[in-house]
Design an enzyme around this catalytic site. Sequence first.
Site, PDB file in Angstrom:
ATOM      1  N   GLU A 180      50.105-146.296  44.613  1.00  0.00           N
ATOM      2  CA  GLU A 180      49.739-147.458  45.432  1.00  0.00           C
ATOM      3  C   GLU A 180      49.214-148.648  44.635  1.00  0.00           C
ATOM      4  OE1 GLU A 180      47.139-145.705  48.371  1.00  0.00           O
ATOM      5  OE2 GLU A 180      48.604-144.180  48.873  1.00  0.00           O
ATOM      6  N   GLU A 225      55.168-137.566  51.105  1.00  0.00           N
ATOM      7  CA  GLU A 225      54.054-137.340  52.045  1.00  0.00           C
ATOM      8  C   GLU A 225      54.518-137.550  53.480  1.00  0.00           C
ATOM      9  OE1 GLU A 225      50.618-139.714  50.927  1.00  0.00           O
ATOM     10  OE2 GLU A 225      50.935-139.352  48.799  1.00  0.00           O
TER      11      GLU A 225
HETATM   12  O1  9MR Z   1      45.433-136.654  53.328  1.00  0.00           O
HETATM   13  C1  9MR Z   1      44.408-137.204  52.530  1.00  0.00           C
HETATM   14  C2  9MR Z   1      43.104-137.232  53.302  1.00  0.00           C
HETATM   15  O2  9MR Z   1      42.637-135.908  53.542  1.00  0.00           O
HETATM   16  C3  9MR Z   1      42.066-138.014  52.542  1.00  0.00           C
HETATM   17  O3  9MR Z   1      40.893-138.156  53.330  1.00  0.00           O
HETATM   18  C4  9MR Z   1      42.617-139.357  52.177  1.00  0.00           C
HETATM   19  C5  9MR Z   1      41.594-140.123  51.401  1.00  0.00           C
HETATM   20  O4  9MR Z   1      42.104-141.050  50.574  1.00  0.00           O
HETATM   21  O5  9MR Z   1      43.801-139.200  51.403  1.00  0.00           O
HETATM   22  C6  9MR Z   1      44.810-138.602  52.129  1.00  0.00           C
HETATM   23  O6  9MR Z   1      46.003-138.550  51.382  1.00  0.00           O
HETATM   24  C7  9MR Z   1      46.522-139.796  50.963  1.00  0.00           C
HETATM   25  C8  9MR Z   1      47.261-139.560  49.666  1.00  0.00           C
HETATM   26  O7  9MR Z   1      46.386-139.000  48.736  1.00  0.00           O
HETATM   27  C9  9MR Z   1      47.848-140.849  49.130  1.00  0.00           C
HETATM   28  N1  9MR Z   1      48.681-141.476  50.093  1.00  0.00           N
HETATM   29  C10 9MR Z   1      48.098-141.685  51.411  1.00  0.00           C
HETATM   30  C11 9MR Z   1      47.557-140.367  51.941  1.00  0.00           C
HETATM   31  C12 9MR Z   1      46.996-140.570  53.327  1.00  0.00           C
HETATM   32  O8  9MR Z   1      45.885-141.427  53.278  1.00  0.00           O
END
Ligand code: 9MR
Length: 379
Positions: free
Chosen positions: A166, A271
């Site tokens: 990102e 994802e």
């Molecule tokens: O699924 C993840 C969630 O449990 C966390 O709280 C969150 C915090 O940043 O991150 C989520 O996963 C993210 C991933 O690491 C990067 N892309 C976006 C995902 C959804 O936010």
Amino acid sequence: MTINRRTLLARTAMLAGALALTKQNAIAKALNDTGLKDLYKDDFYIGTAIGNARLNSPPAGFNALVAREFNALTMENDMKWERIHPTPDQWAWERADKFMALGEQQQMFMVGHVLVWHSQTPDWVFNDDHGQPLPRKALLARMKTHIDTLAGRYRGRIHAWDVVNEAVDEDKGWRKSPWFNQIGPDFVEHAFRYARAAAPEAQLLYNDYNMHNPGKRQFVVDMIKRFKEAGVPIDGVGMQGHVGLAYPDIAEFEKSIKAFAATGVAVHITELDVDTLPVAWEHIGAEISSNFDYADELNPYPNGLPAEVEAQLAERYAEWFALFLKHRESIARVTLWGTGDSESWKNNFPVRGRTNYPLLFDRDYQRNAAYHAVAALKK
Ligand code: 9MR
């Protein structure tokens, strides 16, 4: 003993019934023993993301289900900087090691998530002992140590790393993160070079959301081309795929698959989930700094998904997988962002405390209609 016609007919019917039952059982057993990974074995890896709760106390049958359905594994949170390297001298390996053991038992394609990100990275990373922003050189050195240690520990065992997550801000160019502000845009290429040195066998990915956005698509394509010309090692693009029932336009997503593939890198869908709830905002990506207040009208299905929405979800999933199959030559992997609906971050984002249905297994880990629609594409 003479058997009259009626008895004979009754026996034949019983035998036919028993045979039909055996056949049904055989089909049920085959379905029980195989999963999506088998149906899609000639196309791409099918992955899931594992959260810490499921890793430490899996519900009954969870690990077996994961082993049956998936052949790629990502850790949802516990390889992120704040979890695995919370203070300068502290490394918390236990959960990541456990995750590796789980996947390696099943010989899965192991994904490392993530080396460099602006989110879930502690403040100390960017500051000196006096709380002042670290200058470029020192921050690069810190990044290198982190990558060396983390990617180095799992060298040869992690098959793909999300190297940078990102770094692009929709169509505004580079995200103005501390990485960018303190190092400059070349922080991304440094991260890739460090990753290659620490994990020479791993595929190195740039991973982002809203990748259907034409501005982002172009920016990432240009970045890959520059990297290739300059010899920066990049092997793939991660298109996260946090999508909804009505967004984004699949045609735009497809243009991005084609554009990335045309640069010569592999496409990983990293994802995937499909939000089934009303869109609470205009911005539809995954930027986690946004949050909305809970309201009942934003949580319309607390007690179960109505049949018509379930059908819509199944149809939408089938559309996505049909697209992935169409581009199977370019796509290396499709990873769902979780296994059962209860696990999903989508229950709490962008509104906390909702009941969402974004995945392929319900809250009791039963295959849902969307699962069957995805499976049916391969039958
Ligand atoms: O699924 C993840 C969630 O449990 C966390 O709280 C969150 C915090 O940043 O991150 C989520 O996963 C993210 C991933 O690491 C990067 N892309 C976006 C995902 C959804 O936010």
